[in-house]
Design a protein around this motif. Sequence first.
Motif, PDB file in Angstrom:
ATOM      1  N   ARG A 154      43.327  37.041  31.912  1.00 42.98           N
ATOM      2  CA  ARG A 154      42.626  35.639  32.139  1.00 42.98           C
ATOM      3  C   ARG A 154      41.743  35.376  30.945  1.00 42.98           C
ATOM      4  N   GLY A 155      41.154  34.232  31.111  1.00 45.27           N
ATOM      5  CA  GLY A 155      40.142  33.891  30.008  1.00 45.27           C
ATOM      6  C   GLY A 155      40.931  33.621  28.873  1.00 45.27           C
TER       7      GLY A 155
ATOM      8  N   HIS B 215      39.821  45.233  27.566  1.00 48.00           N
ATOM      9  CA  HIS B 215      39.087  44.555  28.948  1.00 48.00           C
ATOM     10  C   HIS B 215      40.088  43.653  29.541  1.00 48.00           C
TER      11      HIS B 215
ATOM     12  N   HIS C 260      31.336  41.704  35.631  1.00 50.81           N
ATOM     13  CA  HIS C 260      31.307  40.236  35.568  1.00 50.81           C
ATOM     14  C   HIS C 260      32.587  39.697  36.477  1.00 50.81           C
ATOM     15  N   HIS C 261      33.718  40.220  36.500  1.00 52.58           N
ATOM     16  CA  HIS C 261      34.882  39.925  36.922  1.00 52.58           C
ATOM     17  C   HIS C 261      35.543  40.758  37.798  1.00 52.58           C
TER      18      HIS C 261
ATOM     19  N   CYS D 187      39.941  41.442  31.439  1.00 56.60           N
ATOM     20  CA  CYS D 187      39.422  40.091  31.885  1.00 56.60           C
ATOM     21  C   CYS D 187      39.688  39.395  30.700  1.00 56.60           C
ATOM     22  N   MET D 188      39.767  40.059  29.521  1.00 52.30           N
ATOM     23  CA  MET D 188      40.112  39.369  28.281  1.00 52.30           C
ATOM     24  C   MET D 188      41.732  39.387  27.903  1.00 52.30           C
TER      25      MET D 188
ATOM     26  N   CYS E 129      34.826  45.974  34.663  1.00 55.84           N
ATOM     27  CA  CYS E 129      33.678  45.091  34.248  1.00 55.84           C
ATOM     28  C   CYS E 129      32.823  44.388  35.427  1.00 55.84           C
TER      29      CYS E 129
ATOM     30  N   VAL F 192      29.292  47.290  31.845  1.00 55.80           N
ATOM     31  CA  VAL F 192      29.585  46.704  30.621  1.00 55.80           C
ATOM     32  C   VAL F 192      29.791  47.853  29.908  1.00 55.80           C
ATOM     33  N   GLN F 193      30.489  47.734  28.858  1.00 58.84           N
ATOM     34  CA  GLN F 193      31.014  48.949  27.977  1.00 58.84           C
ATOM     35  C   GLN F 193      29.568  49.471  27.228  1.00 58.84           C
ATOM     36  N   GLU F 194      28.805  48.390  26.797  1.00 53.32           N
ATOM     37  CA  GLU F 194      27.560  48.770  26.032  1.00 53.32           C
ATOM     38  C   GLU F 194      26.524  49.715  26.993  1.00 53.32           C
TER      39      GLU F 194
HETATM   40  N1  GTP Z   1      29.324  42.403  26.260  1.00 49.73           N
HETATM   41  C1  GTP Z   1      30.305  42.567  27.145  1.00 49.73           C
HETATM   42  N2  GTP Z   1      30.921  41.549  27.830  1.00 49.73           N
HETATM   43  C2  GTP Z   1      31.600  42.001  28.547  1.00 49.73           C
HETATM   44  C3  GTP Z   1      32.161  43.122  28.899  1.00 49.73           C
HETATM   45  N3  GTP Z   1      33.389  43.192  29.947  1.00 49.73           N
HETATM   46  C4  GTP Z   1      33.360  41.576  30.020  1.00 49.73           C
HETATM   47  N4  GTP Z   1      32.361  40.991  29.010  1.00 49.73           N
HETATM   48  C5  GTP Z   1      32.391  39.563  28.852  1.00 49.73           C
HETATM   49  O1  GTP Z   1      31.565  38.879  29.725  1.00 49.73           O
HETATM   50  C6  GTP Z   1      31.285  37.502  29.398  1.00 49.73           C
HETATM   51  C7  GTP Z   1      31.066  36.811  30.837  1.00 49.73           C
HETATM   52  O2  GTP Z   1      30.939  35.665  30.166  1.00 49.73           O
HETATM   53  P1  GTP Z   1      30.996  34.289  31.128  1.00 49.73           P
HETATM   54  O3  GTP Z   1      31.028  32.760  30.402  1.00 49.73           O
HETATM   55  O4  GTP Z   1      29.730  34.448  32.069  1.00 49.73           O
HETATM   56  O5  GTP Z   1      32.187  34.459  32.034  1.00 49.73           O
HETATM   57  P2  GTP Z   1      33.669  33.814  31.811  1.00 49.73           P
HETATM   58  O6  GTP Z   1      33.389  32.201  31.870  1.00 49.73           O
HETATM   59  O7  GTP Z   1      34.533  34.191  32.839  1.00 49.73           O
HETATM   60  O8  GTP Z   1      33.904  33.924  30.379  1.00 49.73           O
HETATM   61  P3  GTP Z   1      35.369  34.008  29.607  1.00 49.73           P
HETATM   62  O9  GTP Z   1      35.802  35.480  29.993  1.00 49.73           O
HETATM   63  O10 GTP Z   1      35.302  33.872  28.266  1.00 49.73           O
HETATM   64  O11 GTP Z   1      36.389  33.155  30.485  1.00 49.73           O
HETATM   65  C8  GTP Z   1      32.794  37.131  28.844  1.00 49.73           C
HETATM   66  O12 GTP Z   1      32.742  36.932  27.654  1.00 49.73           O
HETATM   67  C9  GTP Z   1      33.512  38.820  29.117  1.00 49.73           C
HETATM   68  O13 GTP Z   1      34.654  38.705  27.892  1.00 49.73           O
HETATM   69  C10 GTP Z   1      31.554  44.372  28.428  1.00 49.73           C
HETATM   70  O14 GTP Z   1      31.562  45.346  28.638  1.00 49.73           O
HETATM   71  N5  GTP Z   1      30.477  43.967  27.407  1.00 49.73           N
END
Ligand code: GTP
Length: 197
Positions: free
Chosen positions: A161-162, A155, A88-89, A157-158, A86, A126-128
Amino acid sequence: MNQNPMEWNEEKISKLMGHYKEILSLLGEDPEREGLIKTPERVAKAMLTLTRGYEMDPKEVLNAAKFKEPYSQMVIVKDIDFFSMCEHHILPFYGKAHVAYIPNGYITGLSKIARVVDIFSHRLQVQERMTLQIKECIQETLNPLGVMVVIEAKHMCMQMRGVEKQNSVTTTSDFTGAFNQAKTREEFMNLIRARHL
Ligand SMILES: Nc1nc2c(ncn2[C@@H]2O[C@H](COP(=O)(O)OP(=O)(O)OP(=O)(O)O)[C@@H](O)[C@H]2O)c(=O)[nH]1
Ligand SMILES: [Zn+2]
């Protein structure tokens, strides 16, 4: 898809190694201790492998095995395992991709569909977007009557963590042409769910 060590970009590896050594120190480690001495190089190579899709052209892969064929029913390649990261992380997400298309004069080699999934998954994603890119690549290269892509993934990252949800699965889908008809999508979804072999 294994990266040939002869093709490593030494300059990139050397720069990445410098950064990863710094990261190890910032995380509170001693990058000079025995177990870590080669880690920056290993991580650099691992990351270049996991993002090798940037260096590959998925349309070229499909065009290399594009065959004229009058078959015009649905072709499905399902359960294509993939690992991606992903954006984001920079943590993995992984699962299965299912791809269907209805040829319009041309088919492609079955393995090439899986290769297209490999190429897009070996980028920060991102998956989409990955779902849409696979769909567009097949539509633009083979010009089929329709294409549909379904991706099911977990994922990390879900999970690690988080929000720390271990069992949630994300499903995305996208389609063109003939798959606008609910019946055609249903046929594909039923065939994905059916267990064979
Ligand atoms: N739509 C989408 N979201 C993703 C994907 N991979 C990770 N994410 C999400 O990207 C988001 C980033 O949100 P932020 O609030 O900026 O990051 P964060 O504070 O680390 O969020 P948390 O994971 O909720 O702790 C999170 O909700 C992740 O679950 C993906 O493939 N598609
Ligand atoms: Zn993430």
